[in-house]
Structure formats: C-alpha cells, structure tokens
Design a protein around this motif. Sequence first.
Motif, PDB file in Angstrom:
ATOM      1  N   PHE A 183     -41.140 -42.796 125.539  1.00 38.99           N
ATOM      2  CA  PHE A 183     -41.143 -41.816 126.331  1.00 38.99           C
ATOM      3  C   PHE A 183     -39.708 -42.955 127.357  1.00 38.99           C
ATOM      4  N   CYS A 184     -38.244 -42.692 128.119  1.00 37.75           N
ATOM      5  CA  CYS A 184     -37.604 -43.443 128.174  1.00 37.75           C
ATOM      6  C   CYS A 184     -36.537 -43.228 129.164  1.00 37.75           C
ATOM      7  N   GLY A 185     -37.383 -43.435 130.798  1.00 38.27           N
ATOM      8  CA  GLY A 185     -36.201 -42.486 131.751  1.00 38.27           C
ATOM      9  C   GLY A 185     -36.862 -40.764 131.492  1.00 38.27           C
ATOM     10  N   ASP A 186     -35.239 -40.178 131.357  1.00 37.02           N
ATOM     11  CA  ASP A 186     -35.265 -38.802 130.901  1.00 37.02           C
ATOM     12  C   ASP A 186     -35.387 -38.058 130.320  1.00 37.02           C
ATOM     13  N   TYR A 187     -35.434 -38.938 129.314  1.00 35.51           N
ATOM     14  CA  TYR A 187     -36.054 -38.738 127.495  1.00 35.51           C
ATOM     15  C   TYR A 187     -37.631 -38.621 127.125  1.00 35.51           C
ATOM     16  N   MET A 188     -38.049 -37.735 126.404  1.00 34.36           N
ATOM     17  CA  MET A 188     -38.236 -38.037 125.383  1.00 34.36           C
ATOM     18  C   MET A 188     -38.359 -37.315 123.718  1.00 34.36           C
ATOM     19  N   LYS A 189     -39.600 -38.282 123.276  1.00 35.94           N
ATOM     20  CA  LYS A 189     -39.308 -38.037 121.593  1.00 35.94           C
ATOM     21  C   LYS A 189     -40.572 -37.801 121.043  1.00 35.94           C
ATOM     22  N   LEU A 190     -41.065 -37.308 120.609  1.00 40.12           N
ATOM     23  CA  LEU A 190     -42.140 -36.470 119.872  1.00 40.12           C
ATOM     24  C   LEU A 190     -41.921 -36.096 118.735  1.00 40.12           C
ATOM     25  N   ALA A 191     -42.565 -37.307 118.359  1.00 37.87           N
ATOM     26  CA  ALA A 191     -41.804 -37.949 116.620  1.00 37.87           C
ATOM     27  C   ALA A 191     -43.392 -37.687 115.514  1.00 37.87           C
ATOM     28  N   TRP A 192     -43.233 -36.760 114.282  1.00 42.72           N
ATOM     29  CA  TRP A 192     -44.548 -36.439 113.373  1.00 42.72           C
ATOM     30  C   TRP A 192     -43.559 -37.222 112.373  1.00 42.72           C
ATOM     31  N   HIS A 193     -45.083 -37.832 112.059  1.00 42.56           N
ATOM     32  CA  HIS A 193     -44.919 -38.441 110.936  1.00 42.56           C
ATOM     33  C   HIS A 193     -45.416 -38.696 109.802  1.00 42.56           C
ATOM     34  N   PHE A 194     -44.922 -38.538 108.972  1.00 45.70           N
ATOM     35  CA  PHE A 194     -45.868 -38.131 107.356  1.00 45.70           C
ATOM     36  C   PHE A 194     -46.224 -39.192 106.363  1.00 45.70           C
ATOM     37  N   TRP A 195     -46.509 -39.289 105.281  1.00 40.38           N
ATOM     38  CA  TRP A 195     -47.408 -40.739 104.943  1.00 40.38           C
ATOM     39  C   TRP A 195     -47.107 -39.731 103.553  1.00 40.38           C
ATOM     40  N   TYR A 196     -46.492 -40.971 102.177  1.00 42.26           N
ATOM     41  CA  TYR A 196     -46.768 -40.940 101.310  1.00 42.26           C
ATOM     42  C   TYR A 196     -47.266 -42.022 100.184  1.00 42.26           C
ATOM     43  N   GLY A 197     -47.678 -41.773  99.459  1.00 43.51           N
ATOM     44  CA  GLY A 197     -49.019 -42.789  99.084  1.00 43.51           C
ATOM     45  C   GLY A 197     -47.529 -43.262  97.808  1.00 43.51           C
ATOM     46  N   LYS A 198     -47.255 -42.439  97.195  1.00 42.22           N
ATOM     47  CA  LYS A 198     -45.435 -43.182  96.061  1.00 42.22           C
ATOM     48  C   LYS A 198     -44.574 -42.559  96.668  1.00 42.22           C
ATOM     49  N   GLN A 199     -43.280 -43.085  96.372  1.00 43.73           N
ATOM     50  CA  GLN A 199     -42.319 -42.700  96.423  1.00 43.73           C
ATOM     51  C   GLN A 199     -42.258 -42.593  94.565  1.00 43.73           C
ATOM     52  N   LYS A 200     -40.980 -42.130  93.892  1.00 47.47           N
ATOM     53  CA  LYS A 200     -40.560 -42.049  92.906  1.00 47.47           C
ATOM     54  C   LYS A 200     -40.064 -42.818  92.553  1.00 47.47           C
ATOM     55  N   GLY A 201     -39.685 -43.737  91.784  1.00 45.33           N
ATOM     56  CA  GLY A 201     -37.769 -43.900  91.313  1.00 45.33           C
ATOM     57  C   GLY A 201     -37.091 -43.238  91.055  1.00 45.33           C
ATOM     58  N   CYS A 202     -35.880 -43.210  91.533  1.00 49.63           N
ATOM     59  CA  CYS A 202     -34.248 -42.959  92.193  1.00 49.63           C
ATOM     60  C   CYS A 202     -33.507 -43.087  91.229  1.00 49.63           C
ATOM     61  N   ASP A 203     -33.892 -43.664  89.685  1.00 54.45           N
ATOM     62  CA  ASP A 203     -32.388 -43.669  88.857  1.00 54.45           C
ATOM     63  C   ASP A 203     -33.101 -43.167  87.722  1.00 54.45           C
ATOM     64  N   PRO A 204     -32.154 -43.383  86.737  1.00 55.62           N
ATOM     65  CA  PRO A 204     -32.515 -42.138  85.449  1.00 55.62           C
ATOM     66  C   PRO A 204     -32.877 -43.124  84.302  1.00 55.62           C
ATOM     67  N   PHE A 205     -32.398 -44.392  84.528  1.00 49.32           N
ATOM     68  CA  PHE A 205     -32.594 -45.948  83.430  1.00 49.32           C
ATOM     69  C   PHE A 205     -34.270 -46.235  83.753  1.00 49.32           C
ATOM     70  N   GLY A 206     -34.871 -45.591  85.007  1.00 43.52           N
ATOM     71  CA  GLY A 206     -36.119 -46.502  84.694  1.00 43.52           C
ATOM     72  C   GLY A 206     -36.342 -47.820  85.427  1.00 43.52           C
ATOM     73  N   VAL A 207     -35.181 -48.021  85.739  1.00 42.30           N
ATOM     74  CA  VAL A 207     -35.427 -49.324  86.217  1.00 42.30           C
ATOM     75  C   VAL A 207     -36.538 -49.931  87.549  1.00 42.30           C
ATOM     76  N   ASP A 208     -35.986 -48.477  88.674  1.00 38.81           N
ATOM     77  CA  ASP A 208     -36.076 -48.736  90.365  1.00 38.81           C
ATOM     78  C   ASP A 208     -37.808 -47.643  89.725  1.00 38.81           C
ATOM     79  N   HIS A 209     -39.168 -48.304  90.038  1.00 34.68           N
ATOM     80  CA  HIS A 209     -39.916 -47.687  89.831  1.00 34.68           C
ATOM     81  C   HIS A 209     -40.461 -46.599  90.963  1.00 34.68           C
ATOM     82  N   GLY A 210     -39.512 -47.191  91.922  1.00 28.61           N
ATOM     83  CA  GLY A 210     -40.161 -46.481  93.087  1.00 28.61           C
ATOM     84  C   GLY A 210     -41.037 -47.593  94.271  1.00 28.61           C
ATOM     85  N   HIS A 211     -41.366 -47.134  95.266  1.00 29.46           N
ATOM     86  CA  HIS A 211     -42.724 -47.856  96.186  1.00 29.46           C
ATOM     87  C   HIS A 211     -43.582 -47.021  97.083  1.00 29.46           C
TER      88      HIS A 211
END
Length: 186
Positions: free
Chosen positions: A34-62
């Motif tokens: 809450f903040c004054g006349d504003y309210m945010k309802l946040a929906w969080h989703f959790w992933y144990g792994k995000q795979k890497g994003c490059d085609p060369f396999g350098v980024d192993h994700g996190h």
Amino acid sequence: GAEEYCYPDEATNANNEQCKPFNPDAPIYYNIAFCGDYMKLAWHFWYGKQKGCDPFGVDHGHGDDWEHITINFARTSPADAWVQDSVTWFQHSGWYTRQNMATNPDVYVGKIAHGSYDDWCDGVGFVWDYDYCAGGCGYWDDFRNDNGNSRWMPHNIKHVSEVTDDQVDRVNTYKYFDDPEKNKCA
C-alpha cells in the motif's frame, strides 16, 4: 534436468537449480503493498532454474528465478473502495503496464527467460508485427505459446512470508512502486 523448459515450483533450497516439469499444483506467492491511495497485489512465481540464453553454451543459466506481475488498484479517497486499474507485466530488463480490469488477467510466460507478457508469441509472422518474437531471451523475443498441457490456474496460493529458505531474501526486497517517493511506503 532433462526437461526442455523449466516450470514454476515450490521455492525451497532443495528445488533450487532444478528444472522441474509442469506441475499444476505448484504454488503462486502473493504480497500486497500500500502507498496512500494506491495498492499493488503482486503475484510471484518461482523457478528453480532458468536455462542459459545463448546458443554457444557459455551462459549456463541460474537458479532462484523469481518472476512476478502486479495488479494495480487505486482509490480517490480513504473512504472509497479499491478499484482495479491496470496490470504490470515484468521481464528481467523491463516492465510495462496496460489497463486491464480482468479478474484473472492472462499472463503469457516466456519459455526460457520466464518474463511475463500480456500476449502470446510463437515466432510466426513478421518482424514488424507488434506481437512477433524471434525466440530466445531478448526483451520481447522469448516464445510464450502455451498448449493445453501447460495452462496453469494456480490454486496453491501462499503469502511470500511462507517462503522460509534462502529464496525469501530476494522476494522480500522487491519495490512495488516505480516512484521513489512511493517506494518509501511499499
């Protein structure tokens, strides 16, 4: 894991760095700010792994990959009821807000980087189409085409305070308001 894509799961140390298959019973976590006349309802989703994003396999994700959307509410005075105003979809490097009054707004999740969007994308079409994506992890490029076997309508709803392992630190430091003055009370 051997899974092609990683899906939401329970936020625990045991699940961190694990690429889990689709689980319709995976929890979704919420928080309200809450903040004054504003309210945010946040929906969080959790992933144990995000795979890497490059085609060369350098980024192993996190591991420990939190993603979220917020449903934004406003009121004109403290005596008035909260009225849904819009939804904000978040991606790793950005966010955008659209007016949306749906009780259950559609959220299309990127298959690799897990960003949230209000529109799906399967790579079909032309670069100049507003909903085109090329695939991969670019800001708008992550494929987000669902199928009948991976639609998720969460029913296992938990408050972020129920996260007790190491993952709690990241979800509790979110700032839900984009205005520094409002962030003081978030």
